[in-house]
Write an enzyme that holds these catalytic residues in place. Sequence first.
Site, short mmCIF file in Angstrom:
data_model
loop_
_atom_site.label_atom_id
_atom_site.label_comp_id
_atom_site.label_asym_id
_atom_site.label_seq_id
_atom_site.Cartn_x
_atom_site.Cartn_y
_atom_site.Cartn_z
CB THR A 1 -31.39 34.73 67.73
OG1 THR A 1 -29.92 35.01 68.06
CG2 THR A 1 -31.34 34.17 66.15
CB CYS A 2 -36.42 33.76 69.15
SG CYS A 2 -35.48 32.25 69.65
CB SER A 3 -37.52 38.73 69.84
OG SER A 3 -38.17 38.32 70.52
#
Length: 160
Positions: A48-50
């Site tokens: 999700t972060c990337s």
Amino acid sequence: MTIATGDKIPSATLMEMRDGAPRAVKTEELFGGKKVVLFGLPGAFTPTCSAKHLPGFIQYAEAFREKGVDTIACLSVNDAFVMGAWGNSVGAGDKVLMLADGNGDFTKELGLEMDATKYGMGSRCQRFAMVVEDGVVKKLNVEEPGAFQVSAAEYVLKQV
């Protein structure tokens, strides 16, 4: 205790990669006299972060600047080398400052740490976003575990 709206950002030293070497970033210098959007996330290169979190702030960087934001900063409990490589891999450039909280000390001071040992990640940062003006938290959005809504760039942009 978790930091709250109206609280002053604690004094700390974070790290960033600059010209191929780690460089100290003092919170007093980062936040003093400026409007800053700081968002934190569990880890560099994580799904999700990337795929969503960091790319959203890169995409809307100019819109934040048009609303008077001086700096957009991404915080994670990773080392400066990892944060630098991640920023390079997604084209963060000068749009988003990639900050490493290697030991998680600043994250703990904020009260925004989470236990990710069951995933083999140790102590990490919760997913959050805040708007800080001259070192004082004006808006704070902390996600529920597994969620990605109130810390998204589009959501925070409406709060600036």
